[in-house]
Scaffold this active site. Structure first.
Site, PDB file in Angstrom:
ATOM      1  N   ARG A 123      -0.727  -9.629  13.208  1.00 57.35           N
ATOM      2  CA  ARG A 123      -1.315  -8.575  12.374  1.00 57.35           C
ATOM      3  C   ARG A 123      -2.113  -9.169  11.208  1.00 57.35           C
ATOM      4  O   ARG A 123      -3.152  -8.643  10.816  1.00 57.35           O
ATOM      5  CB  ARG A 123      -0.210  -7.641  11.844  1.00 57.35           C
ATOM      6  CG  ARG A 123       0.333  -6.723  12.938  1.00 57.35           C
ATOM      7  CD  ARG A 123       1.716  -6.236  12.622  1.00 57.35           C
ATOM      8  NE  ARG A 123       1.782  -5.380  11.465  1.00 57.35           N
ATOM      9  CZ  ARG A 123       2.854  -5.257  10.692  1.00 57.35           C
ATOM     10  NH1 ARG A 123       3.954  -5.964  10.937  1.00 57.35           N
ATOM     11  NH2 ARG A 123       2.850  -4.443   9.675  1.00 57.35           N
ATOM     12  N   ARG A 140      -9.849   0.458   8.519  1.00 55.71           N
ATOM     13  CA  ARG A 140      -9.442  -0.909   8.805  1.00 55.71           C
ATOM     14  C   ARG A 140     -10.537  -1.690   9.511  1.00 55.71           C
ATOM     15  O   ARG A 140     -10.356  -2.887   9.787  1.00 55.71           O
ATOM     16  CB  ARG A 140      -8.198  -0.901   9.696  1.00 55.71           C
ATOM     17  CG  ARG A 140      -6.870  -1.049   8.949  1.00 55.71           C
ATOM     18  CD  ARG A 140      -5.759  -0.950   9.972  1.00 55.71           C
ATOM     19  NE  ARG A 140      -4.541  -1.628   9.616  1.00 55.71           N
ATOM     20  CZ  ARG A 140      -3.478  -1.025   9.088  1.00 55.71           C
ATOM     21  NH1 ARG A 140      -3.500   0.258   8.800  1.00 55.71           N
ATOM     22  NH2 ARG A 140      -2.381  -1.706   8.845  1.00 55.71           N
ATOM     23  N   ARG A 189      11.366  -6.547   5.355  1.00 56.01           N
ATOM     24  CA  ARG A 189      11.244  -5.134   5.725  1.00 56.01           C
ATOM     25  C   ARG A 189      11.722  -4.914   7.160  1.00 56.01           C
ATOM     26  O   ARG A 189      12.374  -3.914   7.465  1.00 56.01           O
ATOM     27  CB  ARG A 189       9.785  -4.680   5.577  1.00 56.01           C
ATOM     28  CG  ARG A 189       9.614  -3.188   5.789  1.00 56.01           C
ATOM     29  CD  ARG A 189       8.213  -2.728   5.466  1.00 56.01           C
ATOM     30  NE  ARG A 189       7.258  -3.123   6.485  1.00 56.01           N
ATOM     31  CZ  ARG A 189       5.944  -2.879   6.424  1.00 56.01           C
ATOM     32  NH1 ARG A 189       5.445  -2.287   5.365  1.00 56.01           N
ATOM     33  NH2 ARG A 189       5.128  -3.252   7.382  1.00 56.01           N
ATOM     34  N   ARG A 200      11.288  -1.870  11.852  1.00 63.32           N
ATOM     35  CA  ARG A 200       9.987  -1.600  12.487  1.00 63.32           C
ATOM     36  C   ARG A 200       9.734  -2.644  13.572  1.00 63.32           C
ATOM     37  O   ARG A 200       9.888  -3.841  13.330  1.00 63.32           O
ATOM     38  CB  ARG A 200       8.870  -1.670  11.427  1.00 63.32           C
ATOM     39  CG  ARG A 200       8.488  -0.314  10.896  1.00 63.32           C
ATOM     40  CD  ARG A 200       7.441  -0.398   9.837  1.00 63.32           C
ATOM     41  NE  ARG A 200       6.160  -0.944  10.292  1.00 63.32           N
ATOM     42  CZ  ARG A 200       5.027  -0.802   9.606  1.00 63.32           C
ATOM     43  NH1 ARG A 200       5.026  -0.161   8.459  1.00 63.32           N
ATOM     44  NH2 ARG A 200       3.906  -1.334  10.050  1.00 63.32           N
ATOM     45  N   LYS A 243       0.832  -1.217   0.000  1.00 63.96           N
ATOM     46  CA  LYS A 243       0.000   0.000   0.000  1.00 63.96           C
ATOM     47  C   LYS A 243       0.866   1.267   0.000  1.00 63.96           C
ATOM     48  O   LYS A 243       0.583   2.212  -0.733  1.00 63.96           O
ATOM     49  CB  LYS A 243      -0.923   0.033   1.234  1.00 63.96           C
ATOM     50  CG  LYS A 243      -1.907  -1.126   1.311  1.00 63.96           C
ATOM     51  CD  LYS A 243      -2.901  -0.953   2.442  1.00 63.96           C
ATOM     52  CE  LYS A 243      -2.296  -0.996   3.834  1.00 63.96           C
ATOM     53  NZ  LYS A 243      -1.735  -2.294   4.238  1.00 63.96           N
TER      54      LYS A 243
HETATM   55  P1  AMP Z   1       0.583   0.247   8.858  1.00 66.52           P
HETATM   56  O1  AMP Z   1       1.805   1.107   8.765  1.00 66.52           O
HETATM   57  O2  AMP Z   1      -0.551   0.714   8.010  1.00 66.52           O
HETATM   58  O3  AMP Z   1       0.880  -1.228   8.681  1.00 66.52           O
HETATM   59  O4  AMP Z   1       0.048   0.400  10.363  1.00 66.52           O
HETATM   60  C1  AMP Z   1       0.835   0.002  11.477  1.00 66.52           C
HETATM   61  C2  AMP Z   1      -0.045  -0.191  12.689  1.00 66.52           C
HETATM   62  O5  AMP Z   1      -0.705   1.054  13.020  1.00 66.52           O
HETATM   63  C3  AMP Z   1      -1.185  -1.194  12.544  1.00 66.52           C
HETATM   64  O6  AMP Z   1      -0.753  -2.530  12.757  1.00 66.52           O
HETATM   65  C4  AMP Z   1      -2.160  -0.721  13.623  1.00 66.52           C
HETATM   66  O7  AMP Z   1      -1.701  -1.097  14.907  1.00 66.52           O
HETATM   67  C5  AMP Z   1      -2.013   0.800  13.535  1.00 66.52           C
HETATM   68  N1  AMP Z   1      -3.000   1.372  12.579  1.00 66.52           N
HETATM   69  C6  AMP Z   1      -2.754   1.960  11.370  1.00 66.52           C
HETATM   70  N2  AMP Z   1      -3.897   2.345  10.778  1.00 66.52           N
HETATM   71  C7  AMP Z   1      -4.898   1.988  11.618  1.00 66.52           C
HETATM   72  C8  AMP Z   1      -6.319   2.091  11.563  1.00 66.52           C
HETATM   73  N3  AMP Z   1      -6.946   2.621  10.506  1.00 66.52           N
HETATM   74  N4  AMP Z   1      -7.029   1.599  12.626  1.00 66.52           N
HETATM   75  C9  AMP Z   1      -6.424   1.064  13.689  1.00 66.52           C
HETATM   76  N5  AMP Z   1      -5.090   0.925  13.808  1.00 66.52           N
HETATM   77  C10 AMP Z   1      -4.328   1.381  12.787  1.00 66.52           C
END
Ligand code: AMP
Length: 190
Positions: free
Chosen positions: A146, A90, A129, A135, A14
């Site tokens: 996740r 999400r 990654r 991370r 993404k």
């Molecule tokens: P990402 O970088 O999009 O993979 O997001 C990393 C983490 O941030 C996720 O595993 C969630 O813990 C949190 N997160 C990101 N976006 C959301 C969302 N829309 N709702 C809830 N948690 C989020």
């Protein structure tokens, strides 16, 4: 405004596709993961709370996420070409609230693009990654958590978007150029 949602499991690409889209279409990019990581970096009390949630592989509660998106949408310039939403919504309540917030302002969701990648490839990508970017949530145990959270809480959104007539799917495994070409074909049709 061209408001597009990129949806897909962790590691589905993404962020990479969002960067390409921003460059080609001049849309604003909202990565909720990046916003949350910036909050953690700031060292605030809220950041500490978020860090515990993210490093466990869980989702940040809907009300916090919705407040964040509300602020973001309210701060958009009136001549904004649109937004690429990366990592939001999400959950079903987030999707419904996003639709409401945009409708209230006379806007809408133009489409949702699902980046579909087989699970074994996602795990491979995320482990790589983790080694490159460090991370804290890119370790095998949290990755599996996740992916499970994605299947249970986010995947049902695909049906919601189908009902809304907004769902588009792209095969997210393969050459980046081919994936981006498929994404562009969808965007150009919106
Ligand atoms: P990402 O970088 O999009 O993979 O997001 C990393 C983490 O941030 C996720 O595993 C969630 O813990 C949190 N997160 C990101 N976006 C959301 C969302 N829309 N709702 C809830 N948690 C989020």
């Amino acid at each position: 405004m061209l408001n597009i949602i990129l949806c897909g499991a962790p590691g589905s690409g993404k962020g990479t596709q969002s960067d390409f889209i921003v460059e080609k279409y001049g849309l604003q990019h909202l990565s909720t993961g990046d916003v949350l990581r910036a909050e953690i970096k700031s060292g605030s009390a809220l950041g500490q709370e978020i860090e515990a949630i993210i490093s466990n592989g869980n989702l940040v509660p809907d009300e916090k996420m919705i407040a964040l998106i509300e602020n973001f949408i309210a701060s958009l310039p009136s001549d904004s070409k649109g937004v690429i939403f990366d990592g939001f919504p999400r959950t079903l309540p987030q999707a419904e609230e996003l639709k409401r917030m945009l409708t209230r302002r006379g806007h809408s969701i133009a489409g949702m693009i699902e980046l579909d990648v087989p699970e074994d490839k996602l795990i491979e990508r995320l482990i790589k990654r983790g080694q490159l970017q460090g991370r804290t949530d890119d370790n095998e145990e949290t990755i599996r958590k996740r992916l499970d959270v994605y299947r249970r809480q986010t995947e049902p959104l695909i049906g919601w978007f189908k009902n809304e007539g907004l769902h588009h799917r792209v095969d997210g495994y393969g050459e980046l150029d081919r994936i981006f070409a498929d994404v562009c074909q969808i965007i150009d049709s919106l």
